[in-house]
Design a protein around this motif. Structure first.
Motif, short mmCIF file in Angstrom:
data_model
loop_
_atom_site.label_atom_id
_atom_site.label_comp_id
_atom_site.label_asym_id
_atom_site.label_seq_id
_atom_site.Cartn_x
_atom_site.Cartn_y
_atom_site.Cartn_z
N GLY A 31 7.04 23.59 5.19
CA GLY A 31 7.34 24.31 3.94
C GLY A 31 8.47 25.29 4.19
N HIS A 32 8.98 25.89 3.11
CA HIS A 32 10.04 26.89 3.30
C HIS A 32 9.70 28.20 2.62
N LEU A 33 10.22 29.28 3.24
CA LEU A 33 9.86 30.64 2.82
C LEU A 33 11.02 31.33 2.10
N THR B 99 6.61 28.48 -7.32
CA THR B 99 6.35 27.05 -7.10
C THR B 99 7.23 26.48 -5.99
N ASP B 100 8.42 27.11 -5.77
CA ASP B 100 9.40 26.59 -4.81
C ASP B 100 9.73 27.67 -3.81
N ASN B 101 8.96 27.85 -2.74
CA ASN B 101 7.93 26.95 -2.27
C ASN B 101 6.76 27.79 -1.74
N MET C 30 15.68 28.60 5.59
CA MET C 30 17.05 28.31 5.13
C MET C 30 17.13 27.04 4.28
N GLU C 31 15.99 26.57 3.75
CA GLU C 31 16.00 25.27 3.06
C GLU C 31 16.93 25.26 1.86
N GLU C 32 16.88 26.31 1.06
CA GLU C 32 17.66 26.30 -0.19
C GLU C 32 19.16 26.26 0.08
N ALA C 33 19.56 26.67 1.27
CA ALA C 33 20.98 26.63 1.61
C ALA C 33 21.34 25.31 2.28
N GLU D 114 11.79 25.12 -11.26
CA GLU D 114 12.35 25.39 -9.92
C GLU D 114 13.83 25.72 -10.08
N HIS D 115 14.31 26.70 -9.35
CA HIS D 115 15.72 27.14 -9.33
C HIS D 115 16.15 27.78 -10.65
N SER D 116 15.28 27.85 -11.62
CA SER D 116 15.69 28.27 -12.96
C SER D 116 15.15 29.68 -13.27
ZN LIG Z 1 14.49 24.65 -4.09
#
Ligand SMILES: [Zn+2]
Ligand SMILES: NCC(=O)N[C@@H](Cc1c[nH]cn1)C(=O)O
Ligand SMILES: [Zn+2]
Length: 495
Positions: free
Chosen positions: A111-113, A144-146, A178-181, A456-458
């Motif tokens: 998962g990502h933080l 929700t993310d994440n 660093m997932e979103e990047a 998500e992202h919104s």
């Molecule tokens: Zn995301």
């Protein structure tokens, strides 16, 4: 040949499951409180000045895992991040494990933080970093993310421990920041820590959403992402548009023409050759689309659009999941605040990305994009400086749904939600999915708990309280099911 005896899969919770579900129900407010504490940390991986917050978030998560009795290591990432040409260190990655019983299978959860940027002024109803409950929905960046799904996994494992029940499997956690990047540095980390995966049999990721607001789903494919910067520079510094407008080749003129050359009004990408390697649709694949419950009106209402580019369910799903798409994300260097600033920007950077699919090849996509932009630019006879670079290169992922862990997850969903899941793909990208398979050779499954309208992202991202709480139940049930299936107690032998 052993076959799964689906008829033996019950949807009635076992005695252990009943105890677990009751515990989770009784502790739901504590679980929501933990989510509130996690959401309060602005662990944004896109803006370099917030990098310290990610490390803080990593330490909080490490403490939660240590509290369960897990062995936790914070692994420094050897590679450096290079946003805007500056070297910046990357946050550590958590590798944790609970249980080392060689008789049991080992499940690794990823998962990502980190989170996407969010500001109240972007149009949020509430402060994005203050978890706020309205009508059973928990609003907050990362809900929700994440962060919600990561905590649902921790809560599932924590419930076994709190109830003094033996964990049915060994559990490992890999949590990154660093997932979103684009998961910077993670590939090197996986290669440097291959030993961590030696006993792992199944890898589970819960970092996407269902296709419906109510019906659960299991995901067997994601698109990749090739993200580009296209930079045009016309002069040394920003200029007064009254003093210089009309006599120079403005960088924005070139950039807008370049961006306009990428995609037509029907959504078709105009870069020559881009569709050449896209895998053909097979009959077997098309059969998977028919039973999917896709509600056009619900989907339109969730995002507030009048119509989609396509009219049929099949065309929408094909173009969302297994055909490439190109999106333009923004322009750095151009004035975007309220009001009008009568300036000619000196340097502008257009940002766009292509969600690529099997069997597209990243180096081929990179050269197709660069060649195309150079060709369009050369026709403009502009004296300006053009630079194109690929910033993110993440591959698509596709799973074999006949893998045992999909059956265990289906059974767990049936027990908790009393219905079979939709089998779906996802248009977004989880860079680590394909890295895991390429480096560890272990099979990956995506097991979402978020609803289609989670945003998500919104603005106003949320997770439903019910999804978060049922998420912990379904993950606990999955661990029991995978253990049962693995021990062969539910396998049938046919001659
Ligand atoms: Zn995301
Ligand atoms: N929840 C998964 C997700 O949102 N992933 C990002 C990852 C990414 C791809 N390119 C840059 N970041 C996504 O945008 O799909
Ligand atoms: Zn995510």
């Amino acid at each position: 040949m052993p076959l799964l005896d689906v008829s033996k899969s019950s949807s009635h919770p076992s005695d252990d499951e009943q105890k677990i579900f009751q515990y989770i129900d009784h502790h739901q407010d504590t679980f929501v409180q933990s989510l509130s504490e996690w959401v309060a940390v602005e662990s944004d991986s896109i803006q370099p000045h917030l990098r310290g917050n990610i490390t803080e978030m990593v330490k909080i998560a490490a403490n939660s895992l240590q509290a369960l009795g897990a062995t936790v290591e914070l692994k420094n990432v050897s590679s450096q991040d290079e946003p805007y040409g500056q070297n910046l260190s990357l946050p550590p990655v958590i590798l944790a494990e609970l249980g080392k019983d060689t008789a049991k299978p080992t499940v690794c959860f990823y998962g990502h933080l980190d989170v996407m940027p969010a500001k109240k002024e972007d149009g949020w109803k509430t402060d994005p970093y203050t978890l706020t409950e309205m009508d059973g929905k928990l609003y907050g960046r990362g809900a929700t993310d994440n962060k919600g799904p990561v905590l649902a996994w921790i809560n599932a494992v924590g419930t076994f421990i709190a109830l003094n029940m033996t964990l049915p499997v060994n559990v490992k956690f890999l949590l990154e920041g660093m997932e979103e990047a684009g998961s910077h540095g993670l590939e090197d980390l996986l290669k440097e820590n291959e030993g961590f995966f030696s006993d792992v049999m199944y890898i589970v990721i819960s970092d996407n959403i269902w296709l419906s607001n109510k019906k659960p789903a299991l995901t067997y494919g994601t698109r990749g992402n090739a993200a580009f910067f296209v930079e045009v520079e016309c002069c040394k510094k920003d200029l007064h548009s009254g003093s210089f407008g009309g006599i120079i080749h403005e960088a924005m003129f070139d950039l807008v023409a370049l961006l306009d050359s990428l995609v037509d009004s029907s959504g078709r990408i105009l870069i020559p050759g881009i569709y050449d390697d896209v895998a053909n649709v097979t009959n077997e694949e098309m059969k998977l689309y028919a039973p999917i419950d896709f509600n056009f009106e619900e989907h339109k209402a969730n995002i507030g659009v009048k119509e989609f580019l396509y009219k049929t369910k099949e065309d929408i799903l094909l173009n969302l999941w297994r055909n490439p798409s190109l999106s333009i994300h923004g322009i750095e260097g151009a004035f975007s605040e309220p009001g009008i600033k009568t300036v000619i920007p000196s340097k502008v950077i257009g940002k766009f990305s292509i969600r690529q699919v099997p069997n597209m090849n990243l180096p081929t996509v990179e050269s197709q994009v660069k060649e195309h932009l150079k060709r369009v630019f050369s026709k403009r006879n502009s004296p300006n400086k053009l630079t194109v670079s690929m910033q993110v290169a993440a591959k698509p992922w596709i799973a074999n749904i006949k893998n045992l862990q999909y059956e265990a997850a289906r059974r767990a969903i049936k027990t908790v939600f009393q219905q079979d899941p939709d089998m779906i793909r996802d248009g977004s990208t989880i860079p680590v999915a394909r890295m895991f398979e390429d480096i560890t050779k272990k099979s990956v499954m995506m097991f979402p708990i978020g609803a289609a309208d989670d945003g998500e992202h919104s603005q106003n991202e949320k997770i439903n309280r019910l999804n978060y709480i049922n998420g912990a139940k379904v993950f606990a049930s999955f661990l029991l099911e995978i253990s049962k299936l693995h021990s062969g107690s539910n396998l049938m032998t046919t001659s």
